[in-house]
Design a protein around this motif. Structure first.
Motif, PDB file in Angstrom:
ATOM      1  N   HIS A   4      -6.912  -0.047   0.530  1.00  0.00           N
ATOM      2  CA  HIS A   4      -7.540  -1.175   1.216  1.00  0.00           C
ATOM      3  C   HIS A   4      -7.511  -2.393   0.307  1.00  0.00           C
ATOM      4  CE1 HIS A   4     -11.154  -0.711  -1.304  1.00  0.00           C
ATOM      5  NE2 HIS A   4     -10.986   0.592  -1.129  1.00  0.00           N
ATOM      6  N   LEU A   5      -7.521  -3.568   0.914  1.00  0.00           N
ATOM      7  CA  LEU A   5      -7.521  -4.823   0.171  1.00  0.00           C
ATOM      8  C   LEU A   5      -8.018  -5.935   1.079  1.00  0.00           C
ATOM      9  CD1 LEU A   5      -4.730  -6.200   1.408  1.00  0.00           C
ATOM     10  CD2 LEU A   5      -3.659  -4.726  -0.252  1.00  0.00           C
ATOM     11  N   TYR A   6      -8.298  -7.095   0.498  1.00  0.00           N
ATOM     12  CA  TYR A   6      -8.731  -8.238   1.289  1.00  0.00           C
ATOM     13  C   TYR A   6      -8.095  -9.506   0.750  1.00  0.00           C
ATOM     14  CZ  TYR A   6     -12.009  -9.742  -2.356  1.00  0.00           C
ATOM     15  OH  TYR A   6     -12.555 -10.185  -3.522  1.00  0.00           O
ATOM     16  N   TYR A   7      -8.094 -10.530   1.585  1.00  0.00           N
ATOM     17  CA  TYR A   7      -7.512 -11.812   1.192  1.00  0.00           C
ATOM     18  C   TYR A   7      -8.088 -12.916   2.062  1.00  0.00           C
ATOM     19  CZ  TYR A   7      -4.591 -11.111   5.348  1.00  0.00           C
ATOM     20  OH  TYR A   7      -4.157 -10.891   6.626  1.00  0.00           O
ATOM     21  N   PHE A   8      -7.931 -14.154   1.615  1.00  0.00           N
ATOM     22  CA  PHE A   8      -8.312 -15.327   2.384  1.00  0.00           C
ATOM     23  C   PHE A   8      -7.043 -16.001   2.886  1.00  0.00           C
ATOM     24  CE2 PHE A   8     -11.970 -14.636  -0.308  1.00  0.00           C
ATOM     25  CZ  PHE A   8     -13.032 -14.950   0.502  1.00  0.00           C
ATOM     26  N   ASN A  47      -0.194  10.409   4.861  1.00  0.00           N
ATOM     27  CA  ASN A  47       0.649   9.229   5.050  1.00  0.00           C
ATOM     28  C   ASN A  47      -0.087   8.178   5.870  1.00  0.00           C
ATOM     29  OD1 ASN A  47       0.834  11.203   7.164  1.00  0.00           O
ATOM     30  ND2 ASN A  47       2.401   9.927   8.119  1.00  0.00           N
ATOM     31  N   ILE A  48       0.302   6.918   5.716  1.00  0.00           N
ATOM     32  CA  ILE A  48      -0.343   5.838   6.464  1.00  0.00           C
ATOM     33  C   ILE A  48       0.213   5.802   7.884  1.00  0.00           C
ATOM     34  CG2 ILE A  48      -0.798   3.365   6.576  1.00  0.00           C
ATOM     35  CD1 ILE A  48      -0.428   3.211   3.576  1.00  0.00           C
ATOM     36  N   ILE A  49      -0.677   5.983   8.864  1.00  0.00           N
ATOM     37  CA  ILE A  49      -0.243   5.992  10.260  1.00  0.00           C
ATOM     38  C   ILE A  49      -0.729   4.763  11.021  1.00  0.00           C
ATOM     39  CG2 ILE A  49      -0.111   8.503  10.367  1.00  0.00           C
ATOM     40  CD1 ILE A  49      -2.852   8.476  11.765  1.00  0.00           C
ATOM     41  N   GLY A  50      -1.667   4.032  10.418  1.00  0.00           N
ATOM     42  CA  GLY A  50      -2.202   2.855  11.090  1.00  0.00           C
ATOM     43  C   GLY A  50      -3.002   2.002  10.129  1.00  0.00           C
ATOM     44  N   LEU A  51      -3.506   0.893  10.644  1.00  0.00           N
ATOM     45  CA  LEU A  51      -4.300  -0.036   9.846  1.00  0.00           C
ATOM     46  C   LEU A  51      -5.520  -0.480  10.624  1.00  0.00           C
ATOM     47  CD1 LEU A  51      -1.417  -2.362   8.559  1.00  0.00           C
ATOM     48  CD2 LEU A  51      -2.547  -0.552   7.236  1.00  0.00           C
ATOM     49  N   SER A  95      -7.424  -1.967   5.851  1.00  0.00           N
ATOM     50  CA  SER A  95      -7.659  -0.601   5.371  1.00  0.00           C
ATOM     51  C   SER A  95      -6.648   0.344   6.003  1.00  0.00           C
ATOM     52  CB  SER A  95      -9.078  -0.138   5.722  1.00  0.00           C
ATOM     53  OG  SER A  95     -10.047  -0.960   5.103  1.00  0.00           O
ATOM     54  N   ALA A  96      -6.085   1.206   5.192  1.00  0.00           N
ATOM     55  CA  ALA A  96      -5.107   2.169   5.692  1.00  0.00           C
ATOM     56  C   ALA A  96      -5.807   3.282   6.464  1.00  0.00           C
ATOM     57  CB  ALA A  96      -4.318   2.751   4.530  1.00  0.00           C
ATOM     58  N   MET A 139       0.825  -1.209   0.000  1.00  0.00           N
ATOM     59  CA  MET A 139       0.000   0.000   0.000  1.00  0.00           C
ATOM     60  C   MET A 139       0.858   1.256   0.000  1.00  0.00           C
ATOM     61  SD  MET A 139      -3.408  -0.810   2.332  1.00  0.00           S
ATOM     62  CE  MET A 139      -2.573  -1.474   3.767  1.00  0.00           C
ATOM     63  N   MET A 140       1.989   1.194   0.684  1.00  0.00           N
ATOM     64  CA  MET A 140       2.893   2.349   0.699  1.00  0.00           C
ATOM     65  C   MET A 140       3.518   2.587  -0.670  1.00  0.00           C
ATOM     66  SD  MET A 140       4.847   2.032   4.376  1.00  0.00           S
ATOM     67  CE  MET A 140       4.076   2.650   5.881  1.00  0.00           C
ATOM     68  N   ALA A 141       3.694   1.500  -1.421  1.00  0.00           N
ATOM     69  CA  ALA A 141       4.309   1.603  -2.742  1.00  0.00           C
ATOM     70  C   ALA A 141       3.313   2.010  -3.819  1.00  0.00           C
ATOM     71  CB  ALA A 141       4.960   0.278  -3.122  1.00  0.00           C
TER      72      ALA A 141
END
Length: 220
Positions: free
Chosen positions: A84-88, A110-114, A102-103, A76-78
């Motif tokens: 946001h994204l999801y996965y199994f 900037n992303i400070i948490g999730l 989710s960022a 996400m930083m790149a």
């Protein structure tokens, strides 16, 4: 590799902590089969700042960020447009879960948490169905919700519902019907909407000053 460590500004930390209520609400809505985690990225070694239903993963406040979560964070930083994204995935016990990451963005973008949501799919279907089925207590509330296109439609729908309730109540005198209608709308927060007083007054056939008078009397 040495873990990331930095200090957040106070306003960014306030943003981060504002997500606690969101996390609590999501967990309550989805139930005991869902783990909700807030990561504070100030210190990856102890990133878990809030967690609900941590028994599902065995984690608690102060736990480290996972390798998978860290890899998605780097992605996400790149990619600036990926927030946001999801996965199994499966845990060590072989339990399948669906995860959402989710960022949480800081004041400077900037992303400070999730905010992470982990729904455990190995829970018995009967338990899931029971949780998603209205209980007797919720059925008694008999809530009916109508989705509208704009606030004017919202006002008019609320007005019609209030009129039905008031006009069907024979205990309310004719001279007090408008007052009771305004009272119902006030309790629903309708008068927090822009131009609501004028709109309601027009459709009730009374002056806006009369509506204001009824509202003032309720606040005494």
């Amino acid at each position: 590799m040495e873990s990331q460590s930095f200090s957040l500004a106070e306003h960014d930390r306030a943003i981060l902590y504002s997500y606690v209520n969101v996390a609590e609400g999501v967990a309550e809505f989805l139930g005991n089969f869902c783990e909700v985690v807030i990561h504070n990225l100030e210190n990856m070694d102890h990133s878990v700042m809030h967690i609900i239903n941590g028994h599902l993963s065995g984690r608690q406040v102060g736990a480290s960020i996972s390798e998978v979560t860290l890899s998605f964070l780097n992605r996400m930083m790149a990619e600036p447009n990926l927030n946001h994204l999801y996965y199994f995935a499966k845990n060590k016990r072989g339990e399948t879960f669906k995860s959402s990451i989710s960022a949480i963005m800081g004041d400077k973008g900037n992303i400070i948490g999730l905010l992470c949501i982990n729904m455990y799919l190995s829970s018995p279907i009967s338990d899931l169905v029971h949780f998603m089925t209205p209980s007797e207590s919720t059925k008694q509330e008999n809530i009916s919700e109508t989705f509208v296109e704009n606030t004017v439609e919202l006002m008019l729908h609320a007005l019609e519902e209030a009129k039905k309730a008031v006009y069907s109540n024979l205990a309310i005198s004719s001279s007090n019907k408008n007052k009771e209608i305004v009272s119902i709308l006030y309790q629903k927060g309708i008068f927090n909407l822009k131009d609501s007083v004028v709109t309601i007054a027009d459709h009730l056939g009374i002056s806006k000053n009369t509506v204001y008078m009824h509202i003032r009397n309720m606040n005494k």
